[in-house]
Design a protein around this motif. Structure first.
Motif, mmCIF file in Angstrom:
data_model
loop_
_atom_site.group_PDB
_atom_site.id
_atom_site.type_symbol
_atom_site.label_atom_id
_atom_site.label_comp_id
_atom_site.label_asym_id
_atom_site.label_seq_id
_atom_site.Cartn_x
_atom_site.Cartn_y
_atom_site.Cartn_z
ATOM 1 N N UNK A 38 50.728 38.290 43.491
ATOM 2 C CA UNK A 38 50.471 37.265 42.722
ATOM 3 C C UNK A 38 50.135 36.172 43.457
ATOM 4 N N UNK A 40 47.142 34.928 44.869
ATOM 5 C CA UNK A 40 46.117 34.218 44.456
ATOM 6 C C UNK A 40 45.978 33.409 43.238
ATOM 7 N N UNK A 41 46.302 33.992 42.268
ATOM 8 C CA UNK A 41 46.483 33.251 40.838
ATOM 9 C C UNK A 41 47.470 32.012 40.880
ATOM 10 N N UNK A 42 48.673 32.464 41.246
ATOM 11 C CA UNK A 42 49.518 31.380 41.436
ATOM 12 C C UNK A 42 49.424 30.234 42.322
ATOM 13 N N UNK A 45 46.395 28.083 40.968
ATOM 14 C CA UNK A 45 46.918 27.354 39.817
ATOM 15 C C UNK A 45 47.767 26.009 40.265
ATOM 16 N N UNK A 224 65.511 35.220 33.225
ATOM 17 C CA UNK A 224 64.188 34.982 32.476
ATOM 18 C C UNK A 224 63.504 36.486 31.898
ATOM 19 N N UNK A 227 57.349 38.041 31.193
ATOM 20 C CA UNK A 227 56.404 37.363 30.847
ATOM 21 C C UNK A 227 55.612 37.407 29.376
ATOM 22 N N UNK A 230 49.899 37.687 26.421
ATOM 23 C CA UNK A 230 48.878 36.970 25.889
ATOM 24 C C UNK A 230 47.809 36.783 26.837
ATOM 25 N N UNK A 231 46.527 36.766 26.281
ATOM 26 C CA UNK A 231 45.336 36.852 27.136
ATOM 27 C C UNK A 231 45.345 35.566 28.176
ATOM 28 N N UNK A 232 44.679 35.582 29.260
ATOM 29 C CA UNK A 232 44.467 34.438 29.924
ATOM 30 C C UNK A 232 43.265 33.616 29.444
ATOM 31 N N UNK A 233 43.439 32.260 29.191
ATOM 32 C CA UNK A 233 42.211 31.685 28.679
ATOM 33 C C UNK A 233 41.291 31.238 29.899
ATOM 34 N N UNK B 156 40.040 33.497 47.656
ATOM 35 C CA UNK B 156 40.433 33.807 46.173
ATOM 36 C C UNK B 156 41.321 32.700 45.857
ATOM 37 N N UNK B 157 42.362 32.084 46.359
ATOM 38 C CA UNK B 157 43.270 30.978 45.937
ATOM 39 C C UNK B 157 41.947 29.812 45.568
ATOM 40 N N UNK B 160 40.118 30.492 42.471
ATOM 41 C CA UNK B 160 40.938 30.312 41.257
ATOM 42 C C UNK B 160 41.206 28.792 40.863
ATOM 43 N N UNK B 209 50.457 29.886 33.254
ATOM 44 C CA UNK B 209 49.311 30.229 33.121
ATOM 45 C C UNK B 209 48.862 31.142 34.206
ATOM 46 N N UNK B 210 49.098 30.590 35.255
ATOM 47 C CA UNK B 210 49.028 31.685 36.516
ATOM 48 C C UNK B 210 49.606 32.820 36.287
ATOM 49 N N UNK B 212 50.303 34.418 33.486
ATOM 50 C CA UNK B 212 49.261 35.068 32.328
ATOM 51 C C UNK B 212 48.116 35.840 32.964
ATOM 52 N N UNK B 213 47.588 34.697 33.912
ATOM 53 C CA UNK B 213 46.041 35.127 34.405
ATOM 54 C C UNK B 213 46.529 36.414 35.214
ATOM 55 N N UNK B 214 47.414 36.428 36.164
ATOM 56 C CA UNK B 214 47.630 37.655 36.734
ATOM 57 C C UNK B 214 47.892 38.979 36.036
ATOM 58 N N UNK B 215 48.695 38.699 34.849
ATOM 59 C CA UNK B 215 49.002 39.831 34.096
ATOM 60 C C UNK B 215 47.325 40.514 33.314
ATOM 61 N N UNK B 216 46.794 39.419 33.060
ATOM 62 C CA UNK B 216 45.409 39.898 32.215
ATOM 63 C C UNK B 216 44.671 40.473 33.329
#
Lengths: 233, 260
Positions: A38, A40-42, A45, A224, A227, A230-233, B156-157, B160, B209-210, B212-216
């Motif tokens: 995870x 790159x996305x985390x 963000x 927790x 997660x 829901x779609x990412x916006x 990639x980071x 994003x 959001x991060x 959710x983006x990852x799951x998507x």
């Protein structure tokens, strides 16, 4: 406050660039342990969050306002390696899109703002949580002290680099004293904002705070849930 | 925030169709970096240094003219320098060495030369970087970094971050509107608590959001790499055009060293 091009000579800039590249390489490896795939996305963000929060003006008392640098805060929130990567990306974007911080000084800025502030912030927080593992107050105090110290330590590191690679013969003692004095004040603001923001996150989602993993045992929260879908916006 | 169509980051880009805009991003990155290296490598205390700075200035202004970057945009780019201008102005006062009297102040000669040199170098590099930002879209810049073999995890980071910085900034703006419509004034010590709660909520929302983006992305087959395909081939003519700036600057530097 980023170092622009030309403040340090080419050799020193090259040296810090090598150091920065090494730090980022180690951080990439470390972040994989913190976040697995995870990363790159985390981290992306988190970098966007640091970038946005640096634009907020906080009142820090005595009629002054300050903005956050965020190295110590990011270290407490997402862990040191991810924090180094996030702050590095913020610095790259600021250098490339806003000319804030020179391109040849990018390595210097990554070392000073990315690595030094994160390391000081993380070490102080870690020390506090090691001394009092179950105390929320100790965590906040540790990160506050870390945030406070991270600013003058980064300034002193700059003075050290300037001593090696600066083009002028200035009395280093006087320069170090001035820089430390000014940055102690900035550090107070950084500490106030860091503690306040960290406290706010701890109040609602302590499970998201990397430095508070050991607090979780005492919290009356359930684990927790998965997660939300829901779609990412 | 939210200046213009491109949001906070896109604001730096000035859409146009000039030779500078058409060049591949990685060549422009290399050119600006090499230009900055040449500028930084110029010895501050040499007698010919001011002439060299003048030469670099002509070169970077010519590049700005080719890229049709307006003078106002260049001047606005220089605002980031201000904290270090203060630092540079202090140098002549505190530096050691022989002193000269200027308007009743005892200033160090080497400090004066160094402060002037630092300001000139920083300004030149900021101008070059401003031209780069004005002619290259943020995404193209990240692609350029990728072609320059930056680790893919890092690009990639960056990608994003660039994609979501406007979303996160928009979230912050909506929170401000909500705060102020409830009568928040933002003064006094109580305001820190409110603003910190805002920043805390922003972190929670960004992090979630991060996730959710990852799951998507996983749902769309993400395996840890973002396929970008091979970059377009670069014509020798483009190399020549991009490298003309740093090569000309290096020629100025070499001329200074030979003549001076």
């Amino acid at each position: 406050m980023h170092v622009p091009d030309g403040f340090l000579d080419a050799t020193t800039s090259a040296g810090t660039a090598v150091l920065a590249a090494g730090t980022v390489a180690v951080a990439l490896r470390g972040a994989r342990a913190e976040l697995d795939e995870r990363t790159a996305p985390l981290a992306g963000l988190t970098a966007a969050f640091v970038f946005a929060v640096q634009m907020m003006n906080f009142p820090v008392g005595a009629g002054t306002s300050g903005h956050l640098m965020g190295g110590a805060l990011a270290a407490a929130l997402v862990g040191p390696w991810t924090a180094v990567l996030s702050v590095t990306c913020v610095l790259v974007v600021q250098a490339l899109l806003f000319a804030d911080g020179g391109l040849t000084a990018l390595g210097t800025n990554v070392v000073l703002i990315g690595a030094v502030t994160v390391a000081v912030g993380y070490l102080c927080t870690r020390l506090a949580t090691a001394l009092a593992p179950r105390s929320r107050a100790a965590l906040l105090a540790g990160s506050g002290i870390g945030a406070f110290l991270s600013v003058p330590v980064a300034a002193l590191a700059f003075v050290g680099l300037f001593a090696v690679g600066g083009a002028v013969d200035v009395p280093l003692g006087a320069m170090a004293a001035t820089m430390t004095g000014v940055h102690l004040l900035i550090g107070l603001g950084e500490a106030a904002i860091t503690v306040a923001v960290l406290g706010a996150v701890l109040a609602v989602r302590p499970d998201l705070v990397h430095a508070a993993r050991r607090l979780r045992g005492t919290a009356t929260l359930a684990d927790r849930p998965a997660t939300a879908v829901g779609g990412a916006r | 925030m939210g200046a213009g169509h491109g949001g906070a980051l896109g604001a730096a880009y000035v859409a146009a169709d000039t030779p500078a805009h058409r060049l591949p991003a990685h060549l422009k990155l290399l050119a600006v970096l090499a230009f900055a290296v040449v500028v930084v490598a110029t010895p501050v205390h040499a007698g010919w240094a001011p002439a060299a700075y003048g030469g670099y200035l002509v070169l970077v202004l010519a590049a700005a003219a080719v890229a049709r970057v307006r003078p106002g945009r260049l001047v606005r780019g220089l605002v980031v320098e201000i904290p270090f201008v203060v630092f540079a102005l202090l140098l002549p006062v505190v530096a050691r060495g022989p002193r000269v009297e200027v308007g009743g102040l005892s200033l160090s000669e080497s400090g004066l030369a160094a402060a002037g040199g630092l300001l000139a170098k920083a300004t030149l590099a900021v101008l070059a970087a401003t031209v780069l930002a004005a002619t290259t879209e943020p995404r193209a810049l990240v692609r350029g970094l990728e072609r320059l073999r930056l680790p893919s995890a890092l690009t990639q980071i960056l990608m994003f971050m660039i994609r979501y910085v406007d979303v996160v900034g928009g979230e912050l703006r909506r929170m401000r509107v909500a705060r102020e419509s409830r009568g928040f004034r933002g003064r006094g010590p109580g305001a820190l608590r409110v603003l910190a709660a805002t920043a805390g909520a922003l972190f929670v929302r960004s992090y979630e959001r991060g996730e959710r983006v990852h799951l998507a992305m996983l749902a769309r087959g993400y395996t840890g790499r973002v396929p970008t395909g091979p970059g377009a081939a670069v014509a020798p003519r483009e190399w020549l055009a991009a490298l003309s700036l740093p090569v000309a600057a290096a020629a100025v530097l070499a001329a200074g060293m030979l003549v001076g």
